[in-house]
Design an enzyme around this catalytic site. Structure first.
Site, short mmCIF file in Angstrom:
data_model
loop_
_atom_site.label_atom_id
_atom_site.label_comp_id
_atom_site.label_asym_id
_atom_site.label_seq_id
_atom_site.Cartn_x
_atom_site.Cartn_y
_atom_site.Cartn_z
N GLY A 15 0.72 -1.29 -0.04
CA GLY A 15 0.09 -0.09 0.02
C GLY A 15 1.01 1.24 0.04
CB SER B 136 0.92 -10.89 -1.66
OG SER B 136 1.33 -11.14 -0.19
CB CYS C 88 19.40 -7.96 -7.21
SG CYS C 88 18.39 -9.46 -7.31
#
Length: 383
Positions: free
Chosen positions: A180, A200, A355
């Protein structure tokens, strides 16, 4: 039982595999059992044959299992990628298998779409709350004028909001809303009504808590099932889960849902080429069925459909974002270790370091792209 440490006197069961690895590392500056923070310290002699046999998957899994150590995985991986060794992450068998799967199977179909939510995003809100900042953004921050992670994430959210030219009362759709972050920011600071969707359950639950009292609705829903019309649409860090077989459907859905004068901001990691592939270790342990789009793969399904108004690349900022997450994760590990295994610890160490290296080496990018239906007048994107 502790795995044996390889040293001068250790006799390896497969010296040929070690010699192959040593030749691959020539010119990278990486030394086996060296003293630099980017050097690989081998703890199990089977490491060499496993990496030769299984490529990236073997490298990542053997780290998770404690077969080797490295103080700075990000620096080690950067050197590997800059030396052009990234292509060797895929074994021939893995390439063939992934090609067959991606060709004959829709790996990101509706029935499979929730897999990544269940495996990664539902991993545990407590872990992500400690790794991320207060915004709970799980995507690249914007470090142009930021001095810390929180400032970078707020700047990223506001950059997207300003590109959308939000006005009070607008109806906004957030595709892949996560916990959110954008929905809360946009509703609180711009006075808009936000509908956020995620695959999710853990994300949806926490997002509803975080947005309580704001004009925000969080739905556990696939983007293909959405109806209605929205003045603005945003998608931050979700497109990587769409898959090349669904790009046309995705953009057709956006076109159908976007109001005539609307704007759409797509925030996604991108690939330098259009090959359909995924790192085997990342695919298995972090983001199952994830695929990074290329510039061409984004543009092709939008031709004669949507107008590209702006394209920004700030992929170098993801390196700094990932390293900030790594720092937070390591600081929190003494507490997290009460609920998670050392295997999980090493999995996140490898994931975040590898990453970060990919962005540092500019092997992959981070794009924010603005689309419209072709609204009249000039569009000047904020920076």
């Amino acid at each position: 039982m502790t795995s044996p440490t390889v040293n001068e006197s250790t006799t390896l069961p497969d010296t040929r595999s070690r010699h192959v690895i040593e030749r691959m590392l020539e010119g990278t500056g990486i030394v086996l059992n060296g003293n630099n923070p980017w050097d690989i310290r081998v703890r199990n002699p089977r490491f060499f044959s496993r990496v030769i046999r299984n490529g990236s998957l073997g490298l990542g899994e053997s780290y998770m299992e404690g077969w080797w150590d490295c103080d700075r995985i990000d620096q080690m991986m950067t050197r590997l990628l800059q030396a052009g060794l990234g292509e060797q992450a895929h074994t021939p068998a893995e390439r063939v298998m992934y090609h067959l799967q991606s060709t004959f199977t829709n790996l990101q179909s509706k029935t499979r779409a929730y897999m990544v939510g269940e495996q990664h995003y539902d991993f545990g809100n407590d872990l992500f709350e400690r790794m991320l900042d207060e915004t709970m953004c799980y995507s690249c921050g914007y470090w142009k004028e930021a001095s810390n992670l929180h400032e970078a994430q707020v700047a990223k959210l506001d950059l997207a909001a300003r590109k959308l030219d939000l006005k009070p009362g607008m109806k906004v759709l957030d595709i892949g809303c996560g916990w959110g972050s954008f929905a809360e920011h946009a509703a609180r600071h711009y006075g808009v009504e936000v509908t956020g969707i995620t695959i999710s359950k853990e994300q949806a639950e926490l997002a509803r808590e975080r947005c309580e009292g704001l004009p925000v609705e969080i739905l556990l829903e696939d983007y293909r099932d959405l109806t209605g019309q929205f003045d603005r649409i945003v998608s931050i860090g979700m497109f990587e889960h769409v898959g090349q077989k669904n790009y046309r459907t995705y953009f057709d859905t956006v076109k159908r849902l976007l109001a005539p004068e609307g704007l759409f901001v797509l925030h996604t990691i991108g690939s330098n080429d259009s090959k359909v592939s995924a790192d085997p270790w990342i695919n298995k342990y972090i983001f199952p069925n994830g695929v990074l789009p290329s510039v061409a793969q984004i543009i092709a399904p939008t031709e004669n459909s949507l107008v590209m108004e702006d394209w920004q690349n700030f992929g170098a900022d993801y390196d700094r974002t990932l390293m900030a997450w790594h720092e937070n994760f390591e600081k929190a590990w003494p507490e997290l270790s009460q609920h998670y295994s050392e295997n999980v610890h090493r999995m996140f160490q490898y994931y975040l370091g590898a990453c970060a290296a990919a962005f540092r080496a500019r092997d992959i990018q981070l794009w924010q792209v603005v689309f419209s239906h072709g609204r009249p007048g000039r569009y000047d994107a904020p920076r």
